[in-house]
Write an enzyme that holds these catalytic residues in place. Structure first.
Site, PDB file in Angstrom:
ATOM      1  CG  HIS A 250      79.866 -40.570  49.295  1.00 45.69           C
ATOM      2  ND1 HIS A 250      80.962 -39.841  49.670  1.00 45.69           N
ATOM      3  CD2 HIS A 250      79.783 -40.411  47.953  1.00 45.69           C
ATOM      4  CE1 HIS A 250      81.501 -39.273  48.616  1.00 45.69           C
ATOM      5  NE2 HIS A 250      80.796 -39.601  47.547  1.00 45.69           N
TER       6      HIS A 250
ATOM      7  CG  HIS B  50      78.751 -35.272  45.259  1.00 44.33           C
ATOM      8  ND1 HIS B  50      79.110 -35.426  46.569  1.00 44.33           N
ATOM      9  CD2 HIS B  50      79.248 -36.355  44.612  1.00 44.33           C
ATOM     10  CE1 HIS B  50      79.799 -36.558  46.697  1.00 44.33           C
ATOM     11  NE2 HIS B  50      79.893 -37.128  45.534  1.00 44.33           N
TER      12      HIS B  50
ATOM     13  CG  HIS C 117      83.203 -44.339  41.801  1.00 43.37           C
ATOM     14  ND1 HIS C 117      84.019 -43.999  42.859  1.00 43.37           N
ATOM     15  CD2 HIS C 117      82.215 -43.411  41.807  1.00 43.37           C
ATOM     16  CE1 HIS C 117      83.538 -42.925  43.479  1.00 43.37           C
ATOM     17  NE2 HIS C 117      82.451 -42.536  42.850  1.00 43.37           N
TER      18      HIS C 117
ATOM     19  CD  GLU D 267      83.762 -39.595  45.580  1.00 37.96           C
ATOM     20  OE1 GLU D 267      82.927 -38.869  45.042  1.00 37.96           O
ATOM     21  OE2 GLU D 267      83.496 -40.752  45.961  1.00 37.96           O
TER      22      GLU D 267
END
Lengths: 281, 135
Positions: free
Chosen positions: A13, A60, A194, A241
């Protein structure tokens, strides 16, 4: 009667995906290997015709701030808007909710010992919207209602992969006791490996990502052996995530699953990006 | 309780600080300021008078100094969390790859190449050298 689970759709995303869509950059060489993962998802959704999407994602800093950070938050609203997330990008379309199903899931979760936060107002950010932008690129209004379930991946202690899987399993029980045969798709948003922050920024671990992709369908317990801190060490600070995928896999139920489509590409922005669809067999 | 091995990883991963209670407490003011940047009027107010805006959010001297120097690693050391810092970075016109370069000491081109090289090593379909489009 029970809800019909048509399957699970898992997607990265990254905000830059939304930027690429806004610019029409899908066919550019940099982006094409990523966007090529989505036509099979669209075909599958067109055939499977879900009514509702249960979406596990992480906020976020649009709806939740550190003043009050829920570990698990379940939406129970009639509508879920997006808003400016700080970059002045185009605002994503508002989603329609399914409050009846939301409250049913909430009852099952709290009854199962998950003392979640209940949200009758909830803004949803790019992490929720981008999987839909990728799956339904040309619609004027989203063709499915949603029940959003936000998992804290910001402020430690984070819930463990095992706990997130168990949360998903409780959501699965709610499907089984639902009053009609609503067609449900379960979505896990985020990852894969990441890291945006620190001197290790840019860290990616393709081996771990492939391990997750290879085991999610039929051996999801293999992903539960690590603590969240260990996942951060292995997959990067934002690689945690993956817990959204793990929770979504739990919600699919424990039976065997087949892989409809899979795509994996490095890099999209700073991220190893993946797309996966699983269906019960 | 979180097991001791996992607790040790909070500060035990090279080049990484896991954002726990200690950092969240230290960084609350800085993160609160960054959270305010969801509002375009607040972004404009910051740009119009950075000092005044930082005073309004009671940034600590360490936080104010890190923001003034655009020093991302110092912002993280001062308790900034990257999800919120990304909103501040946007005001400066920096994307996450610019942030990556700033934190690793690479040039932006080197950082983008570092990512592309990892894709190639993993056997992903080759991306083009047109690395300028990635946000």
């Amino acid at each position: 009667m029970s809800a019909q689970i048509i399957g699970g759709y898992f997607s990265s995303h990254v905000p830059g995906i939304g930027g690429a869509i806004a610019r029409g950059a899908q066919a550019e060489p940099y982006w094409k290997p990523f966007f090529d993962g989505y036509p099979p998802v669209r075909t599958w959704l067109a055939q499977a015709r879900p009514d509702v999407a249960i979406v596990f994602y992480n906020d976020h800093g649009l709806n939740f701030f550190l003043d009050a950070m829920p570990t698990f938050a379940v939406g129970a609203a009639a509508a879920y808007p997006n808003e400016d997330e700080g970059w002045g990008l185009p605002v994503y379309k508002t989603f329609q909710g399914d409050p009846g199903l939301s409250w049913h899931i909430i009852e099952e979760l709290v009854g199962s010992g998950f003392d979640i936060t209940m949200c009758q107002k909830m803004k949803v950010d790019h992490a929720l919207s981008i999987p839909f932008e990728l799956a339904y690129p040309d619609v004027a209004a989203w063709p499915v209602k949603i029940v959003p379930i936000a998992i804290n991946t910001v402020q430690y202690p984070l819930p463990s992969p095992q706990r997130c899987y168990d949360l998903g399993r409780a959501v699965h029980r709610a499907f089984q006791s639902w009053q009609d045969d609503t067609r449900v798709v379960v979505i896990g948003s985020g990852g894969l490996s990441h890291q945006l922050d620190g001197a290790r920024a840019g860290f990616i671990n393709a081996d771990y990502d492939r391990f997750c992709l290879d085991h999610l369908a039929n051996d999801p317990e293999a992903l539960l052996r690590h603590s969240t801190e260990e996942v951060a060490a292995i997959a990067g600070t934002q690689g945690v995530e993956i817990v959204n995928w793990i929770a979504a896999r739990g919600a699919l139920g424990q039976g065997p699953h087949a892989e409809v489509t899979r795509n994996y590409h490095i890099p999209i922005s700073n991220t190893a990006a993946a797309t996966l669809v699983l269906t019960p067999t | 309780m979180t097991n001791p091995e996992s607790m040790a990883l909070r500060r035990g991963i090279a080049g990484t600080l896991l954002f726990d209670g200690e950092l969240a407490s230290r960084g609350f003011e800085l993160n609160a300021m960054c959270f305010s940047f969801n509002d375009t009027a607040n972004r404009a107010a910051f740009l119009a008078d950075e000092d005044a805006y930082c005073r309004r959010y009671n940034l600590t001297p360490e936080q104010r100094d890190a923001v003034a120097r655009r020093d991302v690693l110092a912002m993280i050391e001062a308790g900034g969390n990257v999800y919120y810092l990304a909103k501040l970075a946007g005001i400066f016109g920096l994307n996450v790859q610019d942030l990556g370069a700033l934190q690793t000491g690479m040039s932006v081109a080197e950082f983008k190449q570092y990512l592309l090289d990892q894709g190639e090593a993993a056997g992903c379909a080759p991306a083009s050298n047109d690395v300028g489009v990635a946000a």
